[in-house]
Write a protein that holds these residues in place. Structure first.
Motif, PDB file in Angstrom:
ATOM      1  N   GLU A  20       0.823  -1.209   0.000  1.00 24.89           N
ATOM      2  CA  GLU A  20       0.000   0.000   0.000  1.00 24.89           C
ATOM      3  C   GLU A  20       0.862   1.265   0.000  1.00 24.89           C
ATOM      4  OE1 GLU A  20      -2.673  -0.689   3.336  1.00 24.89           O
ATOM      5  OE2 GLU A  20      -4.006  -1.869   2.050  1.00 24.89           O
ATOM      6  N   VAL A  21       1.815   1.309  -0.891  1.00 31.09           N
ATOM      7  CA  VAL A  21       2.678   2.483  -1.079  1.00 31.09           C
ATOM      8  C   VAL A  21       2.137   3.273  -2.267  1.00 31.09           C
ATOM      9  CG1 VAL A  21       5.007   3.282  -1.639  1.00 31.09           C
ATOM     10  CG2 VAL A  21       4.697   1.287  -0.155  1.00 31.09           C
ATOM     11  N   GLY A  22       1.685   4.487  -2.028  1.00 30.59           N
ATOM     12  CA  GLY A  22       1.087   5.299  -3.092  1.00 30.59           C
ATOM     13  C   GLY A  22       2.102   5.996  -3.970  1.00 30.59           C
ATOM     14  N   TYR A  23       3.129   6.590  -3.354  1.00 32.36           N
ATOM     15  CA  TYR A  23       4.140   7.321  -4.112  1.00 32.36           C
ATOM     16  C   TYR A  23       5.520   6.768  -3.842  1.00 32.36           C
ATOM     17  CZ  TYR A  23       0.716  10.984  -5.087  1.00 32.36           C
ATOM     18  OH  TYR A  23      -0.393  11.673  -5.514  1.00 32.36           O
ATOM     19  N   GLN A  33       3.183   4.975  -7.558  1.00 31.84           N
ATOM     20  CA  GLN A  33       3.787   3.650  -7.463  1.00 31.84           C
ATOM     21  C   GLN A  33       3.024   2.604  -8.288  1.00 31.84           C
ATOM     22  OE1 GLN A  33       6.670   3.223  -5.971  1.00 31.84           O
ATOM     23  NE2 GLN A  33       6.817   1.014  -5.976  1.00 31.84           N
ATOM     24  N   SER A  34       1.725   2.739  -8.410  1.00 31.81           N
ATOM     25  CA  SER A  34       0.950   1.715  -9.119  1.00 31.81           C
ATOM     26  C   SER A  34       0.973   1.901 -10.639  1.00 31.81           C
ATOM     27  CB  SER A  34      -0.491   1.668  -8.617  1.00 31.81           C
ATOM     28  OG  SER A  34      -1.160   2.856  -8.936  1.00 31.81           O
ATOM     29  N   THR A  35       1.064   3.135 -11.109  1.00 32.93           N
ATOM     30  CA  THR A  35       1.010   3.380 -12.553  1.00 32.93           C
ATOM     31  C   THR A  35       2.360   3.763 -13.147  1.00 32.93           C
ATOM     32  OG1 THR A  35       0.521   5.741 -12.338  1.00 32.93           O
ATOM     33  CG2 THR A  35      -1.372   4.211 -12.348  1.00 32.93           C
ATOM     34  N   GLY A  36       3.281   4.222 -12.305  1.00 30.14           N
ATOM     35  CA  GLY A  36       4.561   4.716 -12.800  1.00 30.14           C
ATOM     36  C   GLY A  36       4.485   6.140 -13.329  1.00 30.14           C
ATOM     37  N   GLU A  37       3.299   6.736 -13.295  1.00 30.46           N
ATOM     38  CA  GLU A  37       3.094   8.092 -13.812  1.00 30.46           C
ATOM     39  C   GLU A  37       3.866   9.119 -12.983  1.00 30.46           C
ATOM     40  OE1 GLU A  37      -0.466  11.444 -13.982  1.00 30.46           O
ATOM     41  OE2 GLU A  37      -0.935   9.413 -13.381  1.00 30.46           O
ATOM     42  N   THR A  38       4.570  10.019 -13.665  1.00 28.49           N
ATOM     43  CA  THR A  38       5.266  11.114 -12.989  1.00 28.49           C
ATOM     44  C   THR A  38       4.237  12.101 -12.462  1.00 28.49           C
ATOM     45  OG1 THR A  38       7.230  10.883 -14.366  1.00 28.49           O
ATOM     46  CG2 THR A  38       6.900  13.021 -13.290  1.00 28.49           C
TER      47      THR A  38
END
Length: 128
Positions: A20-23, A33-38
């Motif tokens: 459950e790490v968001g960033y 963390q889940s999408t890799g999106e900057t």
């Protein structure tokens, strides 16, 4: 477990092993963390930091918690620590026992006392 800094090897291990790490962050960006999106890139005018409360699956209990306070350089890390220490009650009220990730921002010329949370970037689990 409490980890300070956002870009060191221990932090990379945190992003990979905790749940459950968001960033996450590296030298070039704060990312989802889940999408890799900057989400945020370093900026000359502002210091950015992250506050991450995650589930520690290595603790041996379901209630294990890990906290990471980090940022871009010393200013970003200091801003994350400052916000966490001075707003612990507010964070507890807002997120309760849930895992969360938050981004903080501080003006380079104003010092860490002016740190604020970018609330529209908060991530709370379970993620919807």
């Amino acid at each position: 477990v409490i980890v300070l800094g956002g870009q060191a090897q221990k932090c990379r291990e945190f992003y990979e092993t905790m749940e459950e790490v968001g960033y996450g962050m590296d030298e070039e960006r704060i990312f989802d963390q889940s999408t890799g999106e900057t989400v945020i890139e370093p900026d000359d005018q502002f210091g950015y930091g992250i506050i991450v409360k995650a589930r520690n699956s290595n603790s041996g209990t379901e209630k294990g918690v890990a906290i990471l306070l980090g940022g871009f350089g010393t200013l970003g890390t200091a801003a994350a620590v400052e916000y966490f220490c001075n707003n612990l009650e507010e964070l507890s009220t807002t997120f309760g026992r849930k895992s969360f990730s938050a981004i903080v921002k501080v003006n380079v010329g104003s010092g860490v006392q002016t740190v604020r949370r970018i609330r529209n970037r908060d991530i709370m689990f379970p993620r919807v």
